[in-house]
Design a protein around this motif. Structure first.
Motif, PDB file in Angstrom:
ATOM      1  N   VAL A  67       0.842  -1.199   0.000  1.00 29.79           N
ATOM      2  CA  VAL A  67       0.000   0.000   0.000  1.00 29.79           C
ATOM      3  C   VAL A  67       0.878   1.250   0.000  1.00 29.79           C
ATOM      4  O   VAL A  67       0.609   2.219  -0.708  1.00 29.79           O
ATOM      5  N   GLY A  68       1.930   1.211   0.798  1.00 26.59           N
ATOM      6  CA  GLY A  68       2.851   2.343   0.848  1.00 26.59           C
ATOM      7  C   GLY A  68       3.504   2.610  -0.498  1.00 26.59           C
ATOM      8  O   GLY A  68       3.662   3.761  -0.908  1.00 26.59           O
ATOM      9  N   LYS A  69       3.875   1.534  -1.195  1.00 27.37           N
ATOM     10  CA  LYS A  69       4.490   1.695  -2.511  1.00 27.37           C
ATOM     11  C   LYS A  69       3.507   2.286  -3.512  1.00 27.37           C
ATOM     12  O   LYS A  69       3.847   3.178  -4.287  1.00 27.37           O
TER      13      LYS A  69
ATOM     14  N   ASN B 250       3.654   6.513  -0.158  1.00 23.90           N
ATOM     15  CA  ASN B 250       3.850   6.864   1.239  1.00 23.90           C
ATOM     16  C   ASN B 250       5.017   6.044   1.794  1.00 23.90           C
ATOM     17  O   ASN B 250       4.871   4.870   2.132  1.00 23.90           O
ATOM     18  N   ARG B 251       6.171   6.671   1.887  1.00 22.40           N
ATOM     19  CA  ARG B 251       7.373   5.959   2.329  1.00 22.40           C
ATOM     20  C   ARG B 251       7.292   5.522   3.788  1.00 22.40           C
ATOM     21  O   ARG B 251       7.857   4.505   4.162  1.00 22.40           O
ATOM     22  N   GLN B 252       6.583   6.288   4.604  1.00 24.85           N
ATOM     23  CA  GLN B 252       6.459   5.923   6.013  1.00 24.85           C
ATOM     24  C   GLN B 252       5.673   4.618   6.158  1.00 24.85           C
ATOM     25  O   GLN B 252       6.076   3.731   6.896  1.00 24.85           O
ATOM     26  N   THR B 253       4.564   4.496   5.448  1.00 24.81           N
ATOM     27  CA  THR B 253       3.758   3.275   5.485  1.00 24.81           C
ATOM     28  C   THR B 253       4.554   2.100   4.939  1.00 24.81           C
ATOM     29  O   THR B 253       4.518   0.995   5.489  1.00 24.81           O
ATOM     30  N   GLU B 254       5.293   2.340   3.890  1.00 25.27           N
ATOM     31  CA  GLU B 254       6.130   1.299   3.295  1.00 25.27           C
ATOM     32  C   GLU B 254       7.176   0.813   4.305  1.00 25.27           C
ATOM     33  O   GLU B 254       7.370  -0.392   4.485  1.00 25.27           O
TER      34      GLU B 254
ATOM     35  N   GLN C 164       7.026   1.084   7.584  1.00 28.08           N
ATOM     36  CA  GLN C 164       6.339   0.399   8.682  1.00 28.08           C
ATOM     37  C   GLN C 164       6.008  -1.036   8.281  1.00 28.08           C
ATOM     38  O   GLN C 164       6.123  -1.958   9.099  1.00 28.08           O
ATOM     39  N   GLY C 165       5.612  -1.227   7.044  1.00 28.89           N
ATOM     40  CA  GLY C 165       5.322  -2.572   6.551  1.00 28.89           C
ATOM     41  C   GLY C 165       6.549  -3.456   6.567  1.00 28.89           C
ATOM     42  O   GLY C 165       6.485  -4.616   6.985  1.00 28.89           O
TER      43      GLY C 165
END
Length: 61
Positions: A22-24, A28-32, A34-35
């Motif tokens: 989802v981050g990719k 969203n690098r932060q979500t990426e 965190q994943g």
């Protein structure tokens, strides 16, 4: 009987993989990140579960 750490670890790996994707997609690098971190934590928790299973199996013998 499988240790609950193995099950929880696998779930964290899947959740982390989805979060990373989802981050990719959203950029969203932060979500990426965190994943990716969740995946690592899941792998570590799975290894703890594997070790507990091995100890339990050795004690049964």
């Amino acid at each position: 009987m499988v240790d609950h750490n193995r099950v929880e670890g696998a779930a964290k790996q899947v959740k982390g993989s989805v979060k990373e994707a989802v981050g990719k997609v959203t950029g969203n690098r932060q979500t990426e990140a965190q994943g990716k971190a969740e995946q690592v934590a899941g792998k570590a928790q799975g290894k703890v579960g594997e070790a507990k299973d091995k100890v339990r199996d050795a004690v049964k013998r």
